[in-house]
Design a protein around this motif. Structure first.
Motif, PDB file in Angstrom:
ATOM      1  N   VAL A  92       0.845  -1.213   0.000  1.00  0.00           N
ATOM      2  CA  VAL A  92       0.000   0.000   0.000  1.00  0.00           C
ATOM      3  C   VAL A  92       0.873   1.252   0.000  1.00  0.00           C
ATOM      4  O   VAL A  92       0.563   2.254  -0.676  1.00  0.00           O
ATOM      5  N   ALA A  93       1.984   1.213   0.743  1.00  0.00           N
ATOM      6  CA  ALA A  93       2.871   2.382   0.796  1.00  0.00           C
ATOM      7  C   ALA A  93       3.490   2.656  -0.566  1.00  0.00           C
ATOM      8  O   ALA A  93       3.566   3.827  -1.010  1.00  0.00           O
ATOM      9  N   LEU A  94       3.941   1.623  -1.268  1.00  0.00           N
ATOM     10  CA  LEU A  94       4.514   1.815  -2.605  1.00  0.00           C
ATOM     11  C   LEU A  94       3.450   2.319  -3.581  1.00  0.00           C
ATOM     12  O   LEU A  94       3.726   3.182  -4.433  1.00  0.00           O
ATOM     13  N   TRP A  95       2.250   1.773  -3.460  1.00  0.00           N
ATOM     14  CA  TRP A  95       1.146   2.248  -4.337  1.00  0.00           C
ATOM     15  C   TRP A  95       0.824   3.709  -4.053  1.00  0.00           C
ATOM     16  O   TRP A  95       0.619   4.518  -4.969  1.00  0.00           O
ATOM     17  N   LEU A 152      -6.725  -3.527  -4.356  1.00  0.00           N
ATOM     18  CA  LEU A 152      -6.200  -3.551  -2.986  1.00  0.00           C
ATOM     19  C   LEU A 152      -7.311  -3.700  -1.955  1.00  0.00           C
ATOM     20  O   LEU A 152      -7.098  -4.281  -0.875  1.00  0.00           O
ATOM     21  N   ASP A 153      -8.517  -3.144  -2.257  1.00  0.00           N
ATOM     22  CA  ASP A 153      -9.656  -3.337  -1.350  1.00  0.00           C
ATOM     23  C   ASP A 153      -9.889  -4.828  -1.086  1.00  0.00           C
ATOM     24  O   ASP A 153     -10.016  -5.266   0.066  1.00  0.00           O
ATOM     25  N   PHE A 154      -9.953  -5.596  -2.130  1.00  0.00           N
ATOM     26  CA  PHE A 154     -10.172  -7.037  -1.995  1.00  0.00           C
ATOM     27  C   PHE A 154      -8.974  -7.718  -1.326  1.00  0.00           C
ATOM     28  O   PHE A 154      -9.138  -8.643  -0.522  1.00  0.00           O
ATOM     29  N   ALA A 155      -7.764  -7.264  -1.670  1.00  0.00           N
ATOM     30  CA  ALA A 155      -6.560  -7.914  -1.142  1.00  0.00           C
ATOM     31  C   ALA A 155      -6.480  -7.783   0.372  1.00  0.00           C
ATOM     32  O   ALA A 155      -6.223  -8.766   1.083  1.00  0.00           O
ATOM     33  N   VAL A 156      -6.695  -6.563   0.916  1.00  0.00           N
ATOM     34  CA  VAL A 156      -6.566  -6.376   2.365  1.00  0.00           C
ATOM     35  C   VAL A 156      -7.713  -7.046   3.120  1.00  0.00           C
ATOM     36  O   VAL A 156      -7.522  -7.592   4.211  1.00  0.00           O
ATOM     37  N   LEU A 157      -8.915  -7.016   2.550  1.00  0.00           N
ATOM     38  CA  LEU A 157     -10.055  -7.648   3.222  1.00  0.00           C
ATOM     39  C   LEU A 157      -9.915  -9.174   3.267  1.00  0.00           C
ATOM     40  O   LEU A 157     -10.285  -9.815   4.252  1.00  0.00           O
ATOM     41  N   GLY A 199      -8.806  -5.732   8.385  1.00  0.00           N
ATOM     42  CA  GLY A 199      -9.196  -5.538   6.991  1.00  0.00           C
ATOM     43  C   GLY A 199     -10.002  -4.271   6.802  1.00  0.00           C
ATOM     44  O   GLY A 199      -9.823  -3.540   5.814  1.00  0.00           O
ATOM     45  N   VAL A 200     -10.905  -3.987   7.745  1.00  0.00           N
ATOM     46  CA  VAL A 200     -11.731  -2.782   7.629  1.00  0.00           C
ATOM     47  C   VAL A 200     -10.868  -1.529   7.780  1.00  0.00           C
ATOM     48  O   VAL A 200     -11.033  -0.535   7.043  1.00  0.00           O
ATOM     49  N   VAL A 201      -9.934  -1.538   8.731  1.00  0.00           N
ATOM     50  CA  VAL A 201      -9.043  -0.385   8.904  1.00  0.00           C
ATOM     51  C   VAL A 201      -8.192  -0.172   7.659  1.00  0.00           C
ATOM     52  O   VAL A 201      -8.044   0.958   7.159  1.00  0.00           O
ATOM     53  N   ALA A 202      -7.621  -1.273   7.128  1.00  0.00           N
ATOM     54  CA  ALA A 202      -6.801  -1.157   5.918  1.00  0.00           C
ATOM     55  C   ALA A 202      -7.647  -0.693   4.738  1.00  0.00           C
ATOM     56  O   ALA A 202      -7.185   0.092   3.888  1.00  0.00           O
TER      57      ALA A 202
END
Length: 327
Positions: free
Chosen positions: A67-70, A87-92, A100-103
């Motif tokens: 996420v930081a690189l993105w 990324l939404d799907f990836a972190v969840l 997952g919700v925070v990310a």
């Protein structure tokens, strides 16, 4: 599926960046995305074995770097906003629900701020887009997790059911085997008891007939008669237990100098050269103790014939044996 979606959105972003921007900026954005995808791929592969339906916290480090690189690509332009949906799907999927919700919220905020900062004319639609994408991803992932939990629960119940059925079948086999052993033991006990009674009656009838027709029968002392009875009982029981015969013939004959016992069956037979069982050894020892002999004739599949000869004492010896002490 989640990995494929993320890779597809990164590829789409790379193409759009190459077509829309200067080569230097496009190369920098693509480079950051390539590093992000590499970190994500390595981390996802390492945590795949530990990741269950509810996610794992061990995925947090590689997701944070990704996420930081993105997020760093927004310093060069808003083109990578499309990657937010992947990324939404990836972190969840990778993290437990609270993480997952925070990310998810962080990815959404980065997408909105990054896109709005790189696009001065951004309106409400551009802001709502990442929010709607986050809500869709949350709903889909939760539905998939619920389905996975249901499948896991049904799989567990199915395994327990199969295990219970296996235990029931084993118990039924054990119960059937116990009933069969009990039936065989009962039949064997009844058969041996009936056979012993029949032998005793046969011996008594034979003795009476011999005494009437043959004076040699009068010279059969009680000890020899008891030995013949025990031998007949033992050999008959041995045949019932081992021969699997449909017919067993027992005959007793008093000759001039010996008493002869024959036990013949039409059972499975055996090879006389093999080691004899306990029953035959005991019968042979009993016959030898009375000065007699025991012979076995048998062929596998052709039944067994056992011939026993016990010597009869002379007339005067018989009278002495039958004379009570002190008379």
């Amino acid at each position: 599926m989640v990995h494929g979606l993320l890779y597809a959105l990164v590829a789409l972003t790379a193409v759009r960046t190459l077509l829309a921007g200067p080569p230097l900026r496009a190369g920098s954005v693509i480079g950051l995305l390539a590093v992000a995808v590499s970190v994500y791929s390595v981390g996802a592969r390492r945590t795949a074995r530990r990741q269950g339906p509810d996610g794992t916290w061990s995925a947090l480090p590689h997701l944070a770097v990704t996420v930081a690189l993105w997020a760093g690509t927004f310093l060069l332009g808003p083109d990578a906003v499309w990657v937010a949906f992947g990324l939404d799907f990836a972190v969840l999927q990778a993290l437990p629900l609270p993480g997952g919700v925070v990310a998810l919220a962080m990815v959404t905020v980065i997408a909105i701020v990054g896109y709005a900062g790189g696009t001065p004319q951004a309106g409400v639609a551009e802001v709502l887009g990442p929010v709607i994408g986050a809500l869709v991803a949350l709903a889909v992932v939760q539905a998939v997790r619920a389905l996975q939990r249901e499948v896991a629960e049904r799989t567990r119940l199915a395994r327990e059911l199969l295990a219970a059925q296996a235990r029931i079948r084993a118990q039924e086999r054990e119960a059937a085997a116990a009933q069969e052993r009990e039936r065989i033991a009962r039949e064997l006990h009844d058969t041996v008891a009936q056979s012993a009674l029949s032998i005793q009656m046969l011996l008594e009838a034979s003795a009476s007939a011999l005494e009437r027709d043959d004076p040699a029968a009068a010279r059969v002392p009680e000890r020899v008669a008891r030995t013949v009875l025990r031998l007949a009982q033992s050999l008959l029981a041995n045949a019932v237990q081992h021969a699997d015969a449909s017919r067993i013939v027992v005959s007793v004959e008093a000759a001039e100098e010996e008493l002869i016992l024959d036990v013949v069956d039409d059972g499975v037979g055996f090879s006389p050269g093999t080691a004899e069982g306990f029953g035959l050894r005991a019968a042979r020892a009993r016959a030898l103790a009375q000065g007699g002999r025991l012979e076995v004739e048998s062929t596998p599949g052709s039944g067994t014939a056992i011939h026993v000869e016990l010597p009869l004492p002379a007339q005067d010896e018989t009278e002495r044996e039958e004379t009570p002490v002190g008379r």
